[in-house]
Scaffold this active site. Structure first.
Site, PDB file in Angstrom:
ATOM      1  N   ILE A  12       0.842  -1.196   0.000  1.00  0.00           N
ATOM      2  CA  ILE A  12       0.000   0.000   0.000  1.00  0.00           C
ATOM      3  C   ILE A  12       0.883   1.253   0.000  1.00  0.00           C
ATOM      4  O   ILE A  12       1.064   1.914   1.029  1.00  0.00           O
ATOM      5  CB  ILE A  12      -0.963   0.001   1.222  1.00  0.00           C
ATOM      6  CG1 ILE A  12      -1.671  -1.361   1.321  1.00  0.00           C
ATOM      7  CG2 ILE A  12      -1.982   1.125   1.085  1.00  0.00           C
ATOM      8  CD1 ILE A  12      -2.676  -1.467   2.436  1.00  0.00           C
ATOM      9  N   PRO A  13       1.461   1.593  -1.154  1.00  0.00           N
ATOM     10  CA  PRO A  13       2.265   2.818  -1.231  1.00  0.00           C
ATOM     11  C   PRO A  13       1.357   4.023  -1.007  1.00  0.00           C
ATOM     12  O   PRO A  13       0.201   4.006  -1.442  1.00  0.00           O
ATOM     13  CB  PRO A  13       2.790   2.806  -2.677  1.00  0.00           C
ATOM     14  CG  PRO A  13       2.524   1.441  -3.210  1.00  0.00           C
ATOM     15  CD  PRO A  13       1.370   0.903  -2.445  1.00  0.00           C
ATOM     16  N   HIS A  14       1.876   5.042  -0.315  1.00  0.00           N
ATOM     17  CA  HIS A  14       1.002   6.183  -0.015  1.00  0.00           C
ATOM     18  C   HIS A  14       1.812   7.437   0.244  1.00  0.00           C
ATOM     19  O   HIS A  14       3.042   7.396   0.329  1.00  0.00           O
ATOM     20  CB  HIS A  14       0.118   5.862   1.185  1.00  0.00           C
ATOM     21  CG  HIS A  14       0.899   5.530   2.418  1.00  0.00           C
ATOM     22  ND1 HIS A  14       1.250   4.235   2.734  1.00  0.00           N
ATOM     23  CD2 HIS A  14       1.425   6.302   3.396  1.00  0.00           C
ATOM     24  CE1 HIS A  14       1.931   4.228   3.854  1.00  0.00           C
ATOM     25  NE2 HIS A  14       2.075   5.470   4.284  1.00  0.00           N
ATOM     26  N   GLY A  15       1.096   8.548   0.391  1.00  0.00           N
ATOM     27  CA  GLY A  15       1.751   9.811   0.696  1.00  0.00           C
ATOM     28  C   GLY A  15       0.720  10.919   0.747  1.00  0.00           C
ATOM     29  O   GLY A  15      -0.480  10.677   0.621  1.00  0.00           O
TER      30      GLY A  15
END
Lengths: 162, 490
Positions: free
Chosen positions: A74-77
């Site tokens: 779950i890549p996020h930013g």
């Protein structure tokens, strides 16, 4: 001391469009996956460039991989210029070495970018997603689904159970 | 000399030497000098030709101490090896630790022969210096506040744990060749397989036994647990060695299994082993310094220094490049792995084998090894920090927290207190604790901000730069990593 636990509130249907679902990703390395996800995010929100999305995802990966257990990442930013939560979802049939905690290849990529001042919203979405993907049945069904619409429907259906 | 005077004298000396080495380590770190170099220097100053005038040349004692030190270092290495790292780096590390060691030994032997040593001695020298020592690398990296990217760091770490058995086996066989003139036959290949097989089996067996015992044992004092694990390390080395197996492989594997069981939940145990491993490292280099006789060194200086630089700058990079062909590493990563091949305690122990066996020319080999180890600790050690940064291979590790919360327990628990550093790009930055939405079984227990302790309340907002302690049962660990990023000590 005990913190009250608040169940996540925002359903996936509100931030994941069917156009942002890629049922068969072409990426074979971690950088390629991040690129492909950034392109999908920019398609979902064209006001922000691919490079901006890519940068924000890469910055977060520097703190440690967002690859969790059992093939889920779950890549996020967060980005100041976004008015709302933006997401995309991609499936890699072969799996990609995403430096996941359990060392296994990652197959399910849910990327999430939130507005700058929405830590609460962002966190709730992350928690909700990480729990959603505990279901092995969901992952099997996604892998056997052929098109974006079916994958999208499966995600929303599982999310509605929460 | 009469007792207790003799013992008191030895204790005083050992204590003073260790203390000087350790106290100097900080100054050395600031000056960018590798620690190993300082320890050797202290040993030399105390030794035969130094100010101390200690005439220490007991190779048998050195061998014993060295073996014990190696077992402790390897067991500690095993304890700190995570399952994640094994999965990510096992394949390239195994190739480096087997084929890589043989190639390294062969190529170094060739280079030594070119520089004038007869073939048997040349190959023996190659075998002695064929294995790496990552403990030294990690000491340098930790000192400069750098964290290596996962796969590169993991490969280096696993390689250094796995490659000692191969170097030991080769050195034993070649020592026999030099001492007795008996050429090794095809049986050597078979013997290597048997040694590794028995070592692996014993390691898995004792590791499993250790897991069971640690899970079941209820000891009356926390301090007894490290005694248990140390005894396990001793047995895991001793038994397979008695039965023609590689005890070094066994003790590393057993350590890895035991470390997986106690995992992060036994901070105290890991700390004891960490201290023991440091003591072993310092002790080994001191010993090398003491054993070296500076007045004898000029005779082999050209050979030793030449081989040292050949190993560091030519052979190691080439061997690594060859071994990693089948694996997906970038050019930068290959170059880095090739450059960071520090030699440490192992060659010192191995160099005492031929001396003990009375092999002709063994003394000269020992002196040459002295230079090779020194060059290969000094050159990569001095540049590794800068190189890591230049090649962009570090993950930006936060400074260590001013204080750490940990659970101390005589029982094995299924949860632990994890410490996280909040970065601006972390999802939790700017959120109040109430907004975190942690699972019901987890809680933030303490926040450290600018050196002050804060009591976590629901409306406390996390800021970049905070250290946060979170109680987490095992099943919440991956969700916490997602929210915060890697925990301290990961």
């Amino acid at each position: 001391m005990r913190l009250s636990y608040q169940p996540p509130t925002m359903p996936i249907a509100e931030f994941l469009k069917v156009e942002a679902v890629t049922p068969a990703m072409s990426a074979t390395t971690k950088p390629e996956v991040l690129h492909e996800l950034a392109r999908a995010l920019a398609r979902a929100w064209p006001e922000v460039s691919v490079e901006r999305f890519l940068h924000v995802l890469e910055e977060r990966e520097k703190l440690g991989s967002t690859g969790m257990e059992k093939g889920v990442a779950i890549p996020h930013g967060r980005l100041a210029e976004l008015p709302t939560l933006i997401a995309c979802f991609g499936v890699s049939r072969e799996g990609v070495d995403f430096e996941a905690r359990d060392g296994r290849p990652s197959q399910f990529f849910f990327a999430l970018v939130a507005p700058e001042n929405s830590a609460g919203l962002h966190l709730k979405a992350l928690s909700r997603l990480s729990r959603l993907f505990r279901s092995d049945a969901l992952k099997e069904n996604i892998l056997s689904a052929g098109d974006a619409a079916t994958v999208h429907a499966l995600l929303l259906q599982e999310d509605a159970k929460a | 000399m009469n007792e207790p005077i003799a013992t008191a004298g030895v204790m005083t000396l050992v204590g003073v030497l260790l203390a000087i080495s350790v106290l100097f380590s900080r100054a050395a770190g600031r000056a960018g000098l590798p620690l190993a170099f300082v320890f050797v220097l202290v040993g030399m100053l105390a030794g035969t030709d130094g100010v101390g005038k200690l005439a220490f040349d007991d190779y048998a004692l050195s061998f014993r101490l060295g073996t014990v030190a190696l077992v402790i270092i390897l067991f500690d290495g095993g304890l700190n090896t995570t399952l994640t790292s094994v999965r990510a780096g096992l394949a390239p590390a195994t190739v480096l630790a087997t084929l890589g060691v043989v190639l390294m030994a062969g190529a170094m032997g060739g280079a030594a022969h070119l520089l004038g040593l007869p073939w048997p001695q040349a190959l023996l020298l190659g075998a002695i210096v064929s294995s790496t020592d990552a403990a030294a690398v990690f000491a340098v990296l930790r000192g400069s506040g750098l964290h290596l990217k996962q796969r590169v760091g993991v490969t280096l770490e696993l390689e250094s744990g796995l490659n000692d058995p191969m170097a030991v086996i080769l050195t034993m066989a070649l020592t026999q060749l030099v001492a007795t003139g008996e050429a090794p036959t095809w049986r050597l290949g078979l013997d290597v397989l048997v040694q590794l097989g028995v070592g692996l089996a014993a390691g898995l067996g004792f590791g499993w036994l250790g897991q069971v015992v640690l899970r079941r044992a209820r000891l009356p004092a926390a301090g007894l647990y490290p005694v248990l694990t140390l005894s396990l390390a001793a047995v895991a080395f001793g038994v397979p060695t008695l039965f023609n197996g590689s005890g070094f492989l066994a003790v590393y594997v057993a350590g890895a299994l035991v470390g997986h069981e106690t995992g992060r939940y036994r901070t105290g145990l890991l700390r004891v082993h960490d201290a023991m491993a440091w003591l072993s490292q310092v002790g080994m280099f001191l010993l090398l310094g003491l054993l070296a006789t500076p007045s004898r060194l000029p005779a082999v200086a050209n050979l030793g220094l030449g081989l040292g630089f050949v190993a560091a700058l030519v052979v190691r990079p080439l061997v690594v490049w060859l071994c990693l062909v089948p694996f997906r590493f970038s050019m930068k990563e290959r170059a880095y792995l090739g450059f960071v091949g520090l030699r440490g305690a192992v060659p010192i122990v191995l160099a005492t084998f031929p001396v003990l066996a009375g092999a002709p020319g063994a003394q000269g080999l020992f002196d040459a090894v002295f230079f090779i180890v020194l060059v290969n600790a000094f050159v990569p050690g001095a540049f590794v920090g800068g190189l890591t940064r230049r090649l962009g291979l570090q993950t930006s590790a936060p400074p260590p927290p001013p204080a750490v919360m940990e659970l101390t327990s005589t029982h094995i628990l299924d949860g632990d207190v994890m410490s996280f550093f909040v970065r601006p790009q972390s999802a939790v930055a700017g959120a109040t604790l109430a907004e975190l939405g942690l699972p019901e079984t987890s809680v933030v227990t303490l926040i450290m901000r600018e050196g002050r302790l804060l009591a976590p309340r629901g409306n406390t907002r996390l800021e970049p730069g905070d250290y946060v302690s979170v109680f987490a049962p095992k099943e919440n660990v991956s969700e916490l990593h997602l929210l915060f990023g890697d925990a301290q000590g990961d």
